[in-house]
Design a protein around this motif. Structure first.
Motif, short mmCIF file in Angstrom:
data_model
loop_
_atom_site.label_atom_id
_atom_site.label_comp_id
_atom_site.label_asym_id
_atom_site.label_seq_id
_atom_site.Cartn_x
_atom_site.Cartn_y
_atom_site.Cartn_z
N LYS A 112 11.77 -7.19 -6.03
CA LYS A 112 11.48 -7.15 -4.60
C LYS A 112 11.95 -5.84 -3.96
N GLU A 113 12.71 -5.03 -4.68
CA GLU A 113 13.34 -3.86 -4.08
C GLU A 113 12.63 -2.55 -4.37
N VAL A 114 11.91 -2.47 -5.49
CA VAL A 114 11.28 -1.21 -5.88
C VAL A 114 10.33 -0.74 -4.78
N LYS A 115 10.32 0.56 -4.54
CA LYS A 115 9.43 1.14 -3.53
C LYS A 115 8.11 1.53 -4.19
N LEU A 116 7.04 0.87 -3.77
CA LEU A 116 5.72 1.09 -4.34
C LEU A 116 4.96 2.10 -3.47
N ILE A 117 4.55 3.19 -4.09
CA ILE A 117 3.76 4.19 -3.38
C ILE A 117 2.39 4.26 -4.04
N TYR A 118 1.37 3.83 -3.30
CA TYR A 118 0.01 3.86 -3.84
C TYR A 118 -0.56 5.28 -3.78
N ILE A 119 -1.28 5.65 -4.83
CA ILE A 119 -2.03 6.90 -4.86
C ILE A 119 -3.51 6.52 -4.89
N THR A 120 -4.27 6.99 -3.93
CA THR A 120 -5.63 6.50 -3.77
C THR A 120 -6.59 7.58 -3.29
N PHE A 158 -6.51 -2.61 1.42
CA PHE A 158 -5.61 -2.99 0.34
C PHE A 158 -4.72 -4.16 0.74
N ALA A 159 -4.14 -4.79 -0.26
CA ALA A 159 -3.31 -5.98 -0.03
C ALA A 159 -1.91 -5.55 0.42
N PHE A 160 -1.58 -5.78 1.69
CA PHE A 160 -0.27 -5.39 2.19
C PHE A 160 0.83 -6.36 1.76
N LYS A 161 0.45 -7.49 1.17
CA LYS A 161 1.47 -8.46 0.79
C LYS A 161 2.41 -7.95 -0.30
N VAL A 162 2.05 -6.84 -0.98
CA VAL A 162 2.96 -6.27 -1.98
C VAL A 162 3.99 -5.35 -1.34
N HIS A 163 3.90 -5.18 -0.01
CA HIS A 163 4.87 -4.38 0.74
C HIS A 163 4.97 -2.96 0.19
N ALA A 164 3.87 -2.24 0.26
CA ALA A 164 3.87 -0.85 -0.19
C ALA A 164 4.77 -0.01 0.71
N PHE A 165 5.49 0.92 0.11
CA PHE A 165 6.36 1.83 0.86
C PHE A 165 5.53 2.92 1.53
N ALA A 166 4.45 3.37 0.86
CA ALA A 166 3.62 4.44 1.40
C ALA A 166 2.31 4.52 0.64
N TYR A 167 1.37 5.25 1.21
CA TYR A 167 0.09 5.54 0.57
C TYR A 167 -0.11 7.05 0.58
N LEU A 168 -0.51 7.60 -0.55
CA LEU A 168 -0.77 9.03 -0.66
C LEU A 168 -2.20 9.25 -1.14
N LEU A 169 -2.88 10.19 -0.50
CA LEU A 169 -4.26 10.49 -0.86
C LEU A 169 -4.33 11.48 -2.02
N LYS A 170 -5.31 11.26 -2.89
CA LYS A 170 -5.61 12.24 -3.93
C LYS A 170 -6.50 13.33 -3.34
N PRO A 171 -6.36 14.58 -3.81
CA PRO A 171 -5.31 15.06 -4.71
C PRO A 171 -3.97 15.14 -3.98
N LEU A 172 -2.91 14.89 -4.71
CA LEU A 172 -1.58 14.88 -4.09
C LEU A 172 -1.21 16.25 -3.54
N LYS A 173 -0.59 16.25 -2.39
CA LYS A 173 -0.08 17.48 -1.79
C LYS A 173 1.45 17.43 -1.85
#
Length: 239
Positions: free
Chosen positions: A73-81, A89-104
């Motif tokens: 429950k503690e790990v910070k999930l950062i989606y790359i999309t 997306f499903a917010f129930k996984v409690h994502a810490f952040a979303y980053l767009l490809k290509p990564l900056k």
């Protein structure tokens, strides 16, 4: 130290992400990479941050995150999309952040900075050494090795050498707690900086080679194996 997993089935994206992570300087990062959600889940490791691609073949990022959340429950999930509309997306996984490809770099580093601000990691201690060149302040991860040469100890980083008036045996004991080990009576090596061992040669991340004595070989390899399995594991590929 921050333990990070990067999970993406695009190896070019993995390579780009790793290059960016290696240039991050505000905290010590230990990174594992995975080319599938299944590989990440079956590895059985615990991370502080998971950088997770959403569109992966097989187990996608959403399902992978859901399964991670079942046990962590503690790990910070950062989606790359590739998608800028995160509401799909499903917010129930409690994502810490979303980053767009290509990564900056600035966007990735901003999220890592925020993770540090949340108390995820304590900064590395700054060590002080009295050198011929003056007083040196340096964090352990920036030190590659110490070498006893011509009755003095050389402290080496990737781009500089300092001359210390110290006993190398005393230094070995002091640095053991920071992840250093002795491959040879004249050397103390940062295990984080070990790139590979071939025969009785230890290659460091800057390409330099340190000798591994037959007498010290078993003890040094054991220290490295314990280091890899512990809290300060090195970067590795998992598929």
């Amino acid at each position: 130290m921050i333990r990070i997993a990067v999970c993406d089935d695009d190896e070019r994206m993995l390579e780009q992400t790793l290059k960016l992570l290696k240039r991050y300087r505000k905290a010590h990062l230990v990174t594992d990479v995975y080319t599938s959600g299944k590989a990440l889940l079956t590895a059985g490791k615990t991370y502080d941050i998971v950088l997770l691609d959403i569109d992966m073949d097989g187990l996608n990022g959403i399902e992978t995150a859901r399964r991670i959340r079942e046990t962590d429950k503690e790990v910070k999930l950062i989606y790359i999309t590739n998608y800028s509309d995160y509401t799909i997306f499903a917010f129930k996984v409690h994502a810490f952040a979303y980053l767009l490809k290509p990564l900056k770099a600035e966007e990735l580093y901003a999220q890592l900075d925020e993770a540090c601000a949340y108390g995820l990691v304590m900064p590395e201690p700054e060590l002080e050494f009295q050198a011929k060149e003056g007083i040196v302040h340096i964090v352990p991860s920036d030190i590659l090795c110490f070498e006893y040469l011509n009755r003095q100890v050389l402290m080496r980083s990737a781009g500089q050498i300092w001359h210390l008036k110290r006993r190398i045996t005393e230094l070995a004991g002091e640095m053991e707690g920071y992840g250093f080990a002795v491959p040879h009576k004249s050397f103390i090596v940062n295990l984080y900086a070990v790139q590979r061992i071939h025969g009785y040669d230890v290659t460091l991340t800057d390409g330099s080679v340190v000798p591994l004595s037959q007498k010290k070989s078993a003890q040094f390899r054991r220290a490295l194996n314990e280091y890899l399995a512990g809290e300060r594991g090195r970067m590795g590929w998992n598929s």
